[in-house]
Scaffold this motif. Sequence first.
Motif, PDB file in Angstrom:
ATOM      1  N   TYR A  16      12.421  -3.716  -0.702  1.00 37.50           N
ATOM      2  CA  TYR A  16      11.249  -3.798  -1.569  1.00 37.50           C
ATOM      3  C   TYR A  16      11.040  -2.510  -2.361  1.00 37.50           C
ATOM      4  CZ  TYR A  16       6.466  -4.361  -3.202  1.00 37.50           C
ATOM      5  OH  TYR A  16       5.346  -4.429  -3.999  1.00 37.50           O
ATOM      6  N   TRP A  17      11.038  -1.379  -1.669  1.00 33.65           N
ATOM      7  CA  TRP A  17      10.721  -0.128  -2.352  1.00 33.65           C
ATOM      8  C   TRP A  17      11.833   0.259  -3.324  1.00 33.65           C
ATOM      9  CZ3 TRP A  17       5.863   0.415  -1.786  1.00 33.65           C
ATOM     10  CH2 TRP A  17       5.239   0.031  -0.602  1.00 33.65           C
ATOM     11  N   LEU A  68       0.874  -1.172   0.000  1.00 30.01           N
ATOM     12  CA  LEU A  68       0.000   0.000   0.000  1.00 30.01           C
ATOM     13  C   LEU A  68       0.911   1.222   0.000  1.00 30.01           C
ATOM     14  CD1 LEU A  68      -3.071   0.700   0.154  1.00 30.01           C
ATOM     15  CD2 LEU A  68      -2.675   1.221   2.565  1.00 30.01           C
ATOM     16  N   ASP A  69       1.087   1.788  -1.181  1.00 25.77           N
ATOM     17  CA  ASP A  69       1.999   2.921  -1.353  1.00 25.77           C
ATOM     18  C   ASP A  69       1.164   4.194  -1.384  1.00 25.77           C
ATOM     19  OD1 ASP A  69       4.090   4.552  -1.803  1.00 25.77           O
ATOM     20  OD2 ASP A  69       4.761   3.626  -3.668  1.00 25.77           O
ATOM     21  N   GLU A  99      -1.124  10.409  -0.116  1.00 21.08           N
ATOM     22  CA  GLU A  99      -2.503  10.486   0.372  1.00 21.08           C
ATOM     23  C   GLU A  99      -2.624  10.243   1.878  1.00 21.08           C
ATOM     24  OE1 GLU A  99      -5.161   8.147  -2.330  1.00 21.08           O
ATOM     25  OE2 GLU A  99      -3.261   7.807  -3.358  1.00 21.08           O
ATOM     26  N   MET A 100      -1.920   9.225   2.385  1.00 16.03           N
ATOM     27  CA  MET A 100      -2.040   8.849   3.788  1.00 16.03           C
ATOM     28  C   MET A 100      -0.752   9.066   4.563  1.00 16.03           C
ATOM     29  SD  MET A 100      -4.118   5.281   3.031  1.00 16.03           S
ATOM     30  CE  MET A 100      -4.162   4.735   4.727  1.00 16.03           C
ATOM     31  N   GLY A 101       0.312   9.406   3.868  1.00 14.77           N
ATOM     32  CA  GLY A 101       1.586   9.641   4.532  1.00 14.77           C
ATOM     33  C   GLY A 101       2.282   8.379   4.983  1.00 14.77           C
ATOM     34  N   LEU A 102       1.961   7.236   4.374  1.00 14.26           N
ATOM     35  CA  LEU A 102       2.566   5.985   4.829  1.00 14.26           C
ATOM     36  C   LEU A 102       2.770   5.020   3.673  1.00 14.26           C
ATOM     37  CD1 LEU A 102       0.065   3.693   4.866  1.00 14.26           C
ATOM     38  CD2 LEU A 102      -0.584   4.982   6.886  1.00 14.26           C
ATOM     39  N   ARG A 103       3.631   4.040   3.936  1.00 10.34           N
ATOM     40  CA  ARG A 103       3.857   2.913   3.047  1.00 10.34           C
ATOM     41  C   ARG A 103       3.734   1.624   3.858  1.00 10.34           C
ATOM     42  NH1 ARG A 103       9.124   4.305  -0.809  1.00 10.34           N
ATOM     43  NH2 ARG A 103       7.919   4.939  -2.656  1.00 10.34           N
ATOM     44  N   SER A 104       3.036   0.643   3.284  1.00  8.63           N
ATOM     45  CA  SER A 104       2.786  -0.611   3.991  1.00  8.63           C
ATOM     46  C   SER A 104       3.158  -1.786   3.089  1.00  8.63           C
ATOM     47  CB  SER A 104       1.313  -0.714   4.400  1.00  8.63           C
ATOM     48  OG  SER A 104       0.985  -2.014   4.838  1.00  8.63           O
ATOM     49  N   LEU A 105       3.758  -2.817   3.681  1.00 14.90           N
ATOM     50  CA  LEU A 105       4.121  -4.025   2.929  1.00 14.90           C
ATOM     51  C   LEU A 105       3.795  -5.253   3.775  1.00 14.90           C
ATOM     52  CD1 LEU A 105       5.486  -5.432   0.498  1.00 14.90           C
ATOM     53  CD2 LEU A 105       7.632  -5.292   1.768  1.00 14.90           C
ATOM     54  N   CYS A 106       3.097  -6.221   3.162  1.00 19.81           N
ATOM     55  CA  CYS A 106       2.792  -7.508   3.795  1.00 19.81           C
ATOM     56  C   CYS A 106       3.354  -8.630   2.940  1.00 19.81           C
ATOM     57  CB  CYS A 106       1.280  -7.717   3.953  1.00 19.81           C
ATOM     58  SG  CYS A 106       0.464  -6.607   5.101  1.00 19.81           S
ATOM     59  N   GLU A 108      11.231   0.789  -7.331  1.00 24.39           N
ATOM     60  CA  GLU A 108      11.697   1.967  -8.063  1.00 24.39           C
ATOM     61  C   GLU A 108      12.475   1.570  -9.318  1.00 24.39           C
ATOM     62  OE1 GLU A 108      14.343   6.028  -7.242  1.00 24.39           O
ATOM     63  OE2 GLU A 108      13.939   4.594  -5.627  1.00 24.39           O
ATOM     64  N   LYS A 109      13.263   0.495  -9.222  1.00 32.48           N
ATOM     65  CA  LYS A 109      14.050   0.041 -10.382  1.00 32.48           C
ATOM     66  C   LYS A 109      13.287  -0.970 -11.234  1.00 32.48           C
ATOM     67  CE  LYS A 109      18.385   0.529  -7.785  1.00 32.48           C
ATOM     68  NZ  LYS A 109      19.559  -0.194  -7.218  1.00 32.48           N
ATOM     69  N   GLN A 110      12.122  -1.440 -10.724  1.00 32.25           N
ATOM     70  CA  GLN A 110      11.333  -2.469 -11.401  1.00 32.25           C
ATOM     71  C   GLN A 110      12.165  -3.730 -11.655  1.00 32.25           C
ATOM     72  OE1 GLN A 110       7.786  -2.659 -12.361  1.00 32.25           O
ATOM     73  NE2 GLN A 110       8.028  -1.239 -10.626  1.00 32.25           N
ATOM     74  N   GLU A 111      12.899  -4.136 -10.639  1.00 31.25           N
ATOM     75  CA  GLU A 111      13.692  -5.366 -10.699  1.00 31.25           C
ATOM     76  C   GLU A 111      13.009  -6.413  -9.823  1.00 31.25           C
ATOM     77  OE1 GLU A 111      17.656  -4.507  -9.510  1.00 31.25           O
ATOM     78  OE2 GLU A 111      18.134  -3.331 -11.314  1.00 31.25           O
TER      79      GLU A 111
END
Length: 656
Positions: free
Chosen positions: A640-641, A350-351, A355-362, A645-648
């Motif tokens: 992850y992020w 959830l990037d 909008e929400m000021g946060l990034r989430s990864l599961c 960004e590099k789409q690798e």
Amino acid sequence: MKGRGCWETASVRSFCSSRCLNKFKKDDSGDDDEETASPADKSELHNTIKSLSLKLDDLSTCNDLIAKHGAALQRSLNELDGLRIPYESSEKLKAVNERATLFRITSNAMINACRDFLELAETHSRKWQRALQYEQEQRVHLEETIEQLAKQHNSLERAFRSAPGRAANPTKSFSEGSFLTSKGEDSEEDEDTEYFDAMEDSTSFITVITEAKEDRKAEGGTTGPVDWTSSENVLDGASLVPKEPPKVKRRTCIPDKPNYSLNLWSIMKNCIGRELSKIPMPVNFNEPLSMLQRLTEDLEYHHLLDKAVHCTSSVEQMCLVAAFSVSSYSTTVHRIAKPFNPMLGETFELDRLDEMGLRSLCEQVSHHPPAAAHYVFSKNGWSLWQEITISSKFRGKYLSIMPLGAIHLEFQASGNHYVWRKSTSTVHNIIVGKLWIDQTGDIEIVNHKTKDRCQLKFLPYSYFSKEVARKVTGVVSDGQGKAHYVLSGSWDEQMECAKIVQSSPSSPSLDGKQKTVYQTLPAKLLWKKYPLPENAENMYYFSELALTLNEHEEGVAPTDSRLRPDQRLMEKGHWDEANTEKQRLEEKQRVSRRRRLEACSRGCGSEDAEKEADTYMPLWFEKRLDPLTGEMACVYKGGYWEAKEKQEWHMCPNIF
């Protein structure tokens, strides 16, 4: 003539045996049991009976032929006895007659053995059939009894709700909280709450609203010199934050849920006591979100934590953290559908920095037991991480879901580090009636820096309770154990906090128990639930955030839940295709596990290989020892992020 009589007797016995065999076939056909036997049992039974019938027909045909040709042979020999033939020919005829007699004796012995076998098989078959019939009748009787009890349970609930004199809204000028009540005080609750452990040394409290001008000196000691006015800017109306229009246009609806009728009890009745994650369930009982996306929904009221960053008092901050922990359950009140079990290695991001000021990864880090690791970074000064393992059991009348694992929340500026665990969720009326969900149990939130604590109790619903449904009560105490705030509300609507200005023990009750009386200032609203979107009842009761979670986004990892084909087909309403795709994915996952097992078995023993095959190495998380809980947990290791960004994504497994 004597020989003819023997062959006629054999024919009669053969005919009787054939009749008995046909009767045996009819007795074992199970026509009376077709309604109680399962489809697999009936199919196997019918195939066995069909095979036996063919063999019995062959035996009957052979028996008829033996009797027919034996009778003809005997007649021919008798005719030859009456003819005048030379001596040499009579000797040969005598030898043929002896051989025919031996053949007749052998045939009679064979027929007698077949008859004895038939009688023995018929006797045991009837005994087995009676035993099977008894077991099937007992099973049907048990199901009917459970269903009848559920109907009576439902009727009692309707009768109680429509009873005259029942208060429509049992609110009081003061609230009597059964906070951490003992087992004796819960005696009037329904049996569904029996498995919740209550604390024997528990306390209860009563809150009385007082005015700010009253004397605040406590008879038994004040709660501390915390200035109520200093918290007004932060705590007052903490949830009434106007929603800013999103910078990215998000979808506001999904296709309506198809009106497919399916009996849940028909599937679940054979699964009592089993682990829910191991039960193959069709998508008809699911909602078009994965468990990873449901876990991300906990962030819907993230603004409570954004406000908590600005608290100068740790006990005030604890109030907002407690409200945030309760708010995560507000999305479950109507959400009785089951989320998709994530595939091993499945992820969800959830990037929403803008909008929400946060990034989430599961990431799904284990399949059996199912476990997901979660990490959230907020640019507003806090981070949250957790590893949640879901343990669920079907118990006949209800389904209990027990999340295991600790939730960590840390504020960077103050260093306050909060830890708590989730409560138990229970889905009721599995057999008969409308499904409904309840949250029960105790939650303790601990600030490991200041030792502040918040004790929350989710009261189980009871038909006979005077309390409001879904009630939550709690007390916030500092490191010395002095109570500062009383929390109250419901996990599906709102939470309030009231500052304690005085505390004193109440008079002992008749049973000798004593409660603490808290005099408080008027309560302030901490959190209030957002209204559901229009037409939510036809969209699985999704909130505004939930409607956007499965929206297609570019650039996500190939393991992201948005790319899961069976979930996407279900969301579009193609449930038959979704079920087919779900079976394909599950078989693909089983094949992957077998390959890991084979690879491990080459270098280690069978038992070690089994353990290695079940030990999956997460891609974005790693196992570490949690110094606060002493448990091993998956923690985000980064990368992850940067990869996005590099789409690798070459390192991602092919799971879909």
